[in-house]
Write an enzyme that holds these catalytic residues in place. Structure first.
Site, PDB file in Angstrom:
ATOM      1  N   HIS A 361       0.831  -1.200   0.000  1.00  0.00           N
ATOM      2  CA  HIS A 361       0.000   0.000   0.000  1.00  0.00           C
ATOM      3  C   HIS A 361       0.872   1.259   0.000  1.00  0.00           C
ATOM      4  O   HIS A 361       0.683   2.165  -0.822  1.00  0.00           O
ATOM      5  CB  HIS A 361      -0.920  -0.028   1.222  1.00  0.00           C
ATOM      6  CG  HIS A 361      -1.765   1.195   1.399  1.00  0.00           C
ATOM      7  ND1 HIS A 361      -3.119   1.206   1.153  1.00  0.00           N
ATOM      8  CD2 HIS A 361      -1.462   2.460   1.821  1.00  0.00           C
ATOM      9  CE1 HIS A 361      -3.605   2.404   1.404  1.00  0.00           C
ATOM     10  NE2 HIS A 361      -2.621   3.182   1.814  1.00  0.00           N
ATOM     11  N   GLU A 362       1.831   1.313   0.927  1.00  0.00           N
ATOM     12  CA  GLU A 362       2.633   2.535   1.056  1.00  0.00           C
ATOM     13  C   GLU A 362       3.540   2.758  -0.153  1.00  0.00           C
ATOM     14  O   GLU A 362       3.664   3.880  -0.650  1.00  0.00           O
ATOM     15  CB  GLU A 362       3.451   2.508   2.346  1.00  0.00           C
ATOM     16  CG  GLU A 362       2.641   2.412   3.618  1.00  0.00           C
ATOM     17  CD  GLU A 362       1.526   3.456   3.723  1.00  0.00           C
ATOM     18  OE1 GLU A 362       1.624   4.520   3.079  1.00  0.00           O
ATOM     19  OE2 GLU A 362       0.539   3.185   4.428  1.00  0.00           O
ATOM     20  N   HIS A 456      -9.751   8.032   2.995  1.00  0.00           N
ATOM     21  CA  HIS A 456      -9.725   6.622   3.387  1.00  0.00           C
ATOM     22  C   HIS A 456     -11.120   6.003   3.356  1.00  0.00           C
ATOM     23  O   HIS A 456     -11.251   4.777   3.325  1.00  0.00           O
ATOM     24  CB  HIS A 456      -9.107   6.460   4.773  1.00  0.00           C
ATOM     25  CG  HIS A 456      -7.690   6.926   4.852  1.00  0.00           C
ATOM     26  ND1 HIS A 456      -7.365   8.243   5.106  1.00  0.00           N
ATOM     27  CD2 HIS A 456      -6.523   6.264   4.686  1.00  0.00           C
ATOM     28  CE1 HIS A 456      -6.037   8.361   5.109  1.00  0.00           C
ATOM     29  NE2 HIS A 456      -5.515   7.181   4.858  1.00  0.00           N
TER      30      HIS A 456
END
Length: 575
Positions: A361-362, A456
């Site tokens: 994800h990062e 988010h």
């Protein structure tokens, strides 16, 4: 280098060295020259103004030979936020333009609100201690219907939860109104400087002489025993992967020693190239997870999408672990070109945030920043977050590790005693399952108010689309009727289409990647994401193919249909 050209009054700068080498170096200049000629010939389509100037930021040639040239735009020397676009052409003929700018009008250049006043207005919203000196630059804000003269004010600091922040406030230069806001720090969960890449940090084992690539073994927290790329320094080893990266920077993992801020900490060192113990009592254990997770992400992009690292030209990045004290988040920062992982509360309620999908994800935030650069606000911010969830999930499938099998649940490994996956950061197949955490939650279905949510949460609709495209209206094992989630096929779709079938995760991911790199711009909204993914499916599989029709059906199943939607970014809500 920069290639300057003046075509019918439009100055076009081609930053060839910055863009990923998706086209062969030998024909790159030719591609840009062809695109520049089309830009000059199409002022009306591009909503161009006499003061517009363009800079090439990326060049991609797809499997059909279509050339996609990405441009940033300025007007009278001011950056035009939302003015970027992609020229699509084949054999020198224009085939389309991806853009969100809606008008050739430009505002008066005389501000009523000074930079100092704008800083004060933004400071009232920042509402916390800041570090350094706030900055302001004049810009044209073009993410709405009409371009507006504005101040881009930036405040930096550390939030109460220890997340660093570099907040942009777009202040109307005539009224002082806050038009938009976003953070350059992209986190994994709700909570939470364009500088050059920092050096490697302190080397705890001494100077690394005659460094050579090596392969170490690691006892990880989540994945059992794994192999990792390291560096042999003669008398000791560093957690620096010389097989993934280049002299411009290799993938490396550093210990932040529970500090926060911009420090890069210490690169991990070891005497025998055997790292960690599989327990939290050894500081190298979570470093193994992060280092391995970033390696798997690197390999995924290379082997599945022919992408050479985050920037496409092989520059490695730094992973920072043990950030802060009881810090329950992870984030990407362009400023340090690094991924940062907190320890959570060391497993009391949440483990260190170094699971495979979180690492993917990062790092994927970095890929997005070097391609579409989706602004972290409104619907584009939700698409940015969804992109990281999509590829973080795909990395988990790609790694094929028996200790953490692939699934469509984000961060389930982080929670103790979680065999039913009832605790997670996000559930892609049913985003609204996160309603258990509070009154604000991720919607399953699109509505016009989606852009007002924290990114988010607004990511949920794209996550939901991706799952349905890949798998169809099929309830994942363990989440069906009678379980804690109690899902049925009808609960997975917004339009009643329980017969929806999937095309498989690899095809779905290929479509999303092509859309990200050749169709999405910084202000792409959900309606435009639908158009972009349909174009990508057409490129990969053909217009009217089963895959193309599946993309259309999956968007319809989350209520994103053909009618255009004008994106109006609103301030983000925070959990």
């Amino acid at each position: 280098m920069k290639l300057q050209a003046s075509l019918l009054g439009l100055a076009i700068a081609s930053a060839l060295a910055f863009a990923p080498a998706q086209a062969a170096n030998g024909n790159r200049a030719d591609i840009v020259n062809r695109a520049n000629a089309l830009v000059s010939a199409q002022p009306a389509i591009l909503h161009s103004n006499a003061g517009d100037r363009f800079v090439v930021r990326d060049v991609v040639v797809d499997r059909l030979g279509t050339e996609h040239v990405r441009y940033d735009r300025t007007w009278n020397g001011l950056p035009v936020l939302g003015g970027d676009f992609i020229m699509h052409s084949r054999n020198g003929q224009l085939t389309g333009v991806s853009q969100t700018l809606q008008s050739a009008a430009r505002p008066n250049l005389t501000p009523r609100i000074s930079a100092d006043q704008a800083i004060v207005e933004a400071g009232a919203k920042f509402g916390m201690r800041f570090s350094g000196v706030p900055t302001s630059r004049m810009v044209i804000y073009a993410r709405g219907a009409t371009p507006v003269l504005a101040h881009d004010v930036v405040y930096e600091g550390i939030k109460q939860d220890q997340t660093p922040t570099r907040m942009h406030y777009i202040v109307d230069a005539n009224s002082g109104k806050i038009l938009d806001r976003w953070d350059d720090i992209h986190t994994n969960r709700t909570a939470s400087t364009g500088a050059a890449r920092p050096g490697p940090g302190r080397q705890g084992g001494g100077t690394c002489t005659s460094p050579a690539a090596a392969t170490g073994t690691g006892a990880s927290l989540f994945l059992g025993s794994v192999t990792i790329g390291t560096t042999n320094c003669g008398s000791f080893y560093q957690m620096v992967d010389r097989t993934r990266g280049s002299s411009a920077g290799y993938n490396a993992t550093h210990d932040m020693n529970n500090k926060t801020g911009n420090s890069m900490g210490d690169v991990f060192t070891d005497a025998d190239n055997a790292w960690g113990s599989g327990t939290l009592s050894n500081r190298a254990t979570v470093a193994v997870d992060a280092h391995y997770g970033i390696a798997m992400t690197w390999d995924y992009y290379k082997n599945k999408h022919s992408r050479n690292g985050i920037d496409g030209i092989g520059t490695g990045a730094i992973s920072r672990v043990h950030y802060g004290n009881n810090y329950g988040n992870a984030f990407w920062s362009d400023g340090c070109y690094c991924m940062t992982f907190g320890d959570g509360d060391n497993g009391a309620t949440i483990y260190p945030l170094v699971s495979l999908d979180v690492a993917g994800h990062e790092m994927s935030h970095g890929v997005t920043s070097r391609t579409a650069n989706l602004t972290y606000s409104g619907e584009s911010g939700g698409l940015n977050e969804a992109t990281s969830d999509i590829f973080g999930t795909m990395v988990e499938f790609y790694a094929n590790n028996a200790s953490d099998p692939g699934d469509y649940v984000m961060g389930e490994e982080l929670f103790p005693n979680n065999s039913t996956m009832s605790e997670a950061i996000r559930w892609m197949f049913k985003p609204s399952l996160d309603s258990k955490y509070g009154s604000t939650y991720s919607p399953d279905c699109y509505s016009g108010s989606l852009g007002s949510l924290d990114v988010h949460y607004s990511s949920g609709v794209a996550n939901h689309f991706f799952y349905l495209l890949a798998e169809g209206a099929v309830v994942p094992a363990g989440f069906g009727a009678g379980t804690w989630a109690n899902l049925t096929p009808s609960s997975l779709v917004c339009n009643g289409n329980i017969g929806l079938t999937g095309i498989g995760k690899d095809k779905a991911a290929a479509i999303w990647y092509v859309a990200l790199t050749t169709q999405f711009t910084s202000s792409t909204n959900y309606a435009q994401a639908r158009t972009g993914t349909l174009a990508a499916a057409s490129t990969l599989y053909g217009a009217g193919s089963a895959e193309y029709n599946a993309v259309n059906a999956a968007w319809a199943a989350v209520n994103v249909n053909a009618a255009p939607v004008v994106q109006q970014p609103l301030p983000q809500r925070r959990r």
